[in-house]
Design an enzyme around this catalytic site. Structure first.
Site, mmCIF file in Angstrom:
data_model
loop_
_atom_site.group_PDB
_atom_site.id
_atom_site.type_symbol
_atom_site.label_atom_id
_atom_site.label_comp_id
_atom_site.label_asym_id
_atom_site.label_seq_id
_atom_site.Cartn_x
_atom_site.Cartn_y
_atom_site.Cartn_z
ATOM 1 N N VAL A 101 0.911 -1.134 -0.056
ATOM 2 C CA VAL A 101 -0.022 -0.041 -0.077
ATOM 3 C C VAL A 101 0.850 1.317 -0.100
ATOM 4 O O VAL A 101 0.947 2.212 -0.696
ATOM 5 C CB VAL A 101 -0.894 0.000 1.275
ATOM 6 N N PRO B 31 -16.974 14.614 -44.642
ATOM 7 C CA PRO B 31 -17.796 15.096 -45.526
ATOM 8 C C PRO B 31 -19.306 15.526 -45.181
ATOM 9 O O PRO B 31 -19.934 15.798 -46.060
ATOM 10 C CB PRO B 31 -17.706 13.538 -46.778
ATOM 11 N N MET C 184 -14.424 20.229 -56.570
ATOM 12 C CA MET C 184 -14.917 21.329 -56.970
ATOM 13 C C MET C 184 -15.146 21.306 -58.528
ATOM 14 O O MET C 184 -14.586 22.354 -59.169
ATOM 15 C CB MET C 184 -13.939 22.640 -56.622
ATOM 16 N N PRO D 33 11.020 -0.786 9.421
ATOM 17 C CA PRO D 33 12.108 -1.759 9.282
ATOM 18 C C PRO D 33 12.159 -2.464 8.068
ATOM 19 O O PRO D 33 13.399 -2.862 7.880
ATOM 20 C CB PRO D 33 11.690 -2.723 10.522
ATOM 21 N N GLY E 222 -15.111 21.457 -43.853
ATOM 22 C CA GLY E 222 -15.479 20.069 -44.331
ATOM 23 C C GLY E 222 -14.354 19.351 -44.852
ATOM 24 O O GLY E 222 -13.191 19.653 -44.973
ATOM 25 N N GLY E 223 -14.519 17.924 -44.743
ATOM 26 C CA GLY E 223 -13.247 17.082 -45.376
ATOM 27 C C GLY E 223 -12.072 17.200 -44.392
ATOM 28 O O GLY E 223 -12.157 17.321 -43.091
ATOM 29 N N ASP E 224 -10.797 17.246 -45.026
ATOM 30 C CA ASP E 224 -9.773 17.271 -43.998
ATOM 31 C C ASP E 224 -9.091 18.840 -44.444
ATOM 32 O O ASP E 224 -9.013 19.340 -45.610
ATOM 33 C CB ASP E 224 -8.657 16.414 -44.693
ATOM 34 N N ASP F 2 -17.764 26.358 -41.694
ATOM 35 C CA ASP F 2 -17.834 26.214 -43.119
ATOM 36 C C ASP F 2 -19.169 25.549 -43.592
ATOM 37 O O ASP F 2 -19.789 24.906 -42.767
ATOM 38 C CB ASP F 2 -16.576 25.206 -44.043
ATOM 39 N N LYS G 203 -21.955 31.289 -45.412
ATOM 40 C CA LYS G 203 -22.741 32.035 -46.131
ATOM 41 C C LYS G 203 -22.861 33.098 -45.175
ATOM 42 O O LYS G 203 -23.344 33.418 -44.216
ATOM 43 C CB LYS G 203 -24.099 31.319 -46.152
ATOM 44 N N THR H 208 -11.432 12.865 -45.671
ATOM 45 C CA THR H 208 -11.530 13.620 -46.963
ATOM 46 C C THR H 208 -12.601 13.208 -47.706
ATOM 47 O O THR H 208 -12.901 12.053 -47.964
ATOM 48 C CB THR H 208 -10.114 13.776 -47.692
HETATM 49 C C1 LIG Z 1 -13.067 23.658 -50.877
HETATM 50 S S1 LIG Z 1 -13.050 21.787 -51.427
HETATM 51 C C2 LIG Z 1 -12.927 21.035 -49.757
HETATM 52 C C3 LIG Z 1 -12.464 19.724 -49.728
HETATM 53 C C4 LIG Z 1 -12.207 19.253 -48.379
HETATM 54 N N1 LIG Z 1 -11.098 19.748 -47.669
HETATM 55 C C5 LIG Z 1 -12.168 17.691 -48.376
HETATM 56 O O1 LIG Z 1 -11.167 17.089 -47.734
HETATM 57 O O2 LIG Z 1 -12.932 16.996 -48.483
HETATM 58 C C6 LIG Z 1 -14.869 21.680 -51.615
HETATM 59 C C7 LIG Z 1 -15.139 20.372 -52.463
HETATM 60 O O3 LIG Z 1 -15.171 19.123 -51.774
HETATM 61 C C8 LIG Z 1 -16.004 18.303 -52.397
HETATM 62 N N2 LIG Z 1 -17.068 17.762 -51.216
HETATM 63 C C9 LIG Z 1 -17.013 18.234 -50.023
HETATM 64 N N3 LIG Z 1 -17.772 17.491 -49.506
HETATM 65 C C10 LIG Z 1 -18.597 16.769 -50.307
HETATM 66 C C11 LIG Z 1 -19.561 15.698 -50.275
HETATM 67 N N4 LIG Z 1 -20.006 15.308 -48.953
HETATM 68 N N5 LIG Z 1 -19.989 15.296 -51.333
HETATM 69 C C12 LIG Z 1 -19.247 15.295 -52.238
HETATM 70 N N6 LIG Z 1 -18.153 16.214 -52.427
HETATM 71 C C13 LIG Z 1 -17.998 16.903 -51.700
HETATM 72 C C14 LIG Z 1 -16.767 18.906 -53.468
HETATM 73 O O4 LIG Z 1 -16.034 18.579 -54.637
HETATM 74 C C15 LIG Z 1 -16.391 20.393 -53.087
HETATM 75 O O5 LIG Z 1 -16.534 21.132 -54.166
#
Ligand SMILES: C[S@@+](CC[C@H](N)C(=O)[O-])C[C@H]1O[C@@H](n2cnc3c(N)ncnc32)[C@H](O)[C@@H]1O
Length: 419
Positions: A40, A194, A346, A60, A270-272, A217, A239, A300
């Site tokens: 302990v 996504p 895009m 001890p 969004g994404g990475d 975003d 927006k 991504t």
């Molecule tokens: C500015 S880029 C950003 C990408 C982001 N950093 C990624 O790693 O997914 C935006 C583009 O990602 C794609 N994107 C993002 N989310 C999406 C989704 N849920 N479905 C399809 N395409 C998507 C589209 O091509 C969109 O125009």
């Protein structure tokens, strides 16, 4: 460092209300005397040392662990039996665990007489100080210690401490600092995936649970924001009024301004953040401003988008590599082979020119291709066609952003591909 000790008040002298009071004490640089040298004591000595205490063991005999700590100079071991109040002189805390009730009682009484708190291991739940079960948890807003008093039942306390600590680590609790820091705050660039909240990483969620401000975003997983406390400030940069996107410079300025004001800020993307997400620019600016910043990778859309339609970006026998490219440039530099997957982000508005450029460059017009709209989101839709036909098919069905475009033989793996 805060120790794991708790001092209990006495409802009447010597009779502890062992759940009555919580008081963390700082043991750093302070003398702690441990009477007894068994298992302990060994466990507790480790914790006292972690808290920075100057530990002396009086016994001890001692376990190997205690003997080794003494041999390495981390503690002092006085190898004899307890000799009375003089042994406790100068101690801020006494711990007694001799295994002999009468000796522990004598040590506790001597400590009480000299007004030193004492943990008495043979009188569970009593004594003037109790050791709590505790866990340290790292959070984006700084470390926390979860400490539990088990009312004399250390296993129960340890179980509860472990499960609460796990909940905190999993982002189940609001761990914000609750006040503006005097100096600069911090920023986490969080990849939100996504769109499906389930594809936000645990590290991303933990950062959100620690944030005072979230700069979000358009394509981030916005649903998760509803689960945050109502006083977390949400700044929507997807927006601005009039439906215009906020300019990148203004977004970065917002991050700098909020962190400079002392807030913990999550930039939810969004994404990475580092895949066509301008995370690198934001990080450079924050680094240059001396603002603590970290990047939480995300799932991504470049990979998860095709995957949502059953398309693996690599597949044995069909593709050993893939290229992610923004539609706007780099088109002349991509490998034009059916067994090398091309993923365009895009790209919807410029689909016709992408296809024209690829085919003019020598890409096989018969290459299978797909467009995945709103991947992992409400209304997900997949459209497939041969590369040369893709713009016309896309126009006919009214393809819209956000969408990923995939070109390569891997598209044939998708259940949507019928040949
Ligand atoms: C500015 S880029 C950003 C990408 C982001 N950093 C990624 O790693 O997914 C935006 C583009 O990602 C794609 N994107 C993002 N989310 C999406 C989704 N849920 N479905 C399809 N395409 C998507 C589209 O091509 C969109 O125009």
């Amino acid at each position: 460092m805060t120790s794991d000790l708790i001092a209990g008040p006495t409802t009447s002298r010597g009779e502890a209300d062992d759940l009555g009071l919580d008081l963390a004490v700082l043991l750093s640089g302070r003398r702690v005397v441990c009477v007894g040298g068994g298992a302990v004591t060994a466990r507790r000595v480790r914790r006292f040392l972690d808290a920075g205490a100057l530990v002396e063991v009086i016994s001890p005999v001692a376990t190997d662990e205690v003997a080794e700590l003494a041999a390495s100079g981390e503690i002092r071991w006085t190898a004899r039996p307890y000799a009375g109040p003089a042994d406790l002189a100068g101690a801020w805390l006494v711990h007694t665990a001799t295994g002999v009730r009468s000796v522990d009682a004598a040590v506790a009484a001597d400590a009480e007489a000299q007004r030193t708190f004492c943990v008495d291991a043979s009188a569970a739940g009593r004594g003037s100080a109790h050791v709590l079960a505790s866990r340290r948890v790292e959070t984006a807003a700084g470390p926390l210690r979860v400490a539990v008093h088990g009312g004399g039942d250390p296993r129960r306390a340890a179980g509860v401490a472990a499960s609460v600590a796990a909940e905190v680590a999993a982002g189940a609790h609001d761990v914000r600092a609750r006040r503006r820091r005097a100096g600069v705050g911090w920023v986490a660039l969080v990849g939100g995936g996504p769109g499906d909240p389930g594809l936000l990483t645990l590290a991303g969620w933990q950062a959100l649970r620690a944030a005072d401000v979230v700069v979000v975003d358009r394509l981030a997983p916005r649903e998760v924001l509803a689960a945050l406390p109502s006083d977390v400030r949400i700044i929507d940069v997807g927006k601005a009024p009039g439906n215009h996107l906020m300019r990148q410079e203004d977004i970065t300025e917002t991050l700098v301004r909020e962190a400079r004001a002392g807030w913990g800020v999550v930039r939810l993307k969004g994404g990475d953040p580092y895949v066509l997400g301008r995370g690198g620019e934001e990080r450079e600016r924050l680094d240059a401003e001396g603002i603590p910043v970290r990047v939480v990778p995300g799932v991504t859309s470049a990979i998860a988008g095709p995957a949502a339609a059953g398309i693996p970006v690599t597949h044995r026998g069909l593709a050993d590599g893939f290229t992610v490219v923004s539609a706007h440039d780099q088109l002349g530099a991509v490998p034009l082979r059916r067994d090398h997957t091309l993923v365009f982000l895009m790209g919807v508005a410029r689909l016709a020119s992408i296809v024209t450029t690829l085919v003019a460059g020598g890409h096989d017009p018969e290459t299978p291709a797909a467009i995945v709209e709103r991947a992992h989101r409400q209304g997900q839709r997949t459209t497939v066609a041969r590369l040369a036909d893709l713009p016309a098919v896309a126009e006919r069905v009214g393809v819209q952003n956000p969408a990923v475009i995939v070109v390569g033989d891997v598209v044939t793996v998708s259940p949507h591909w019928a040949g």
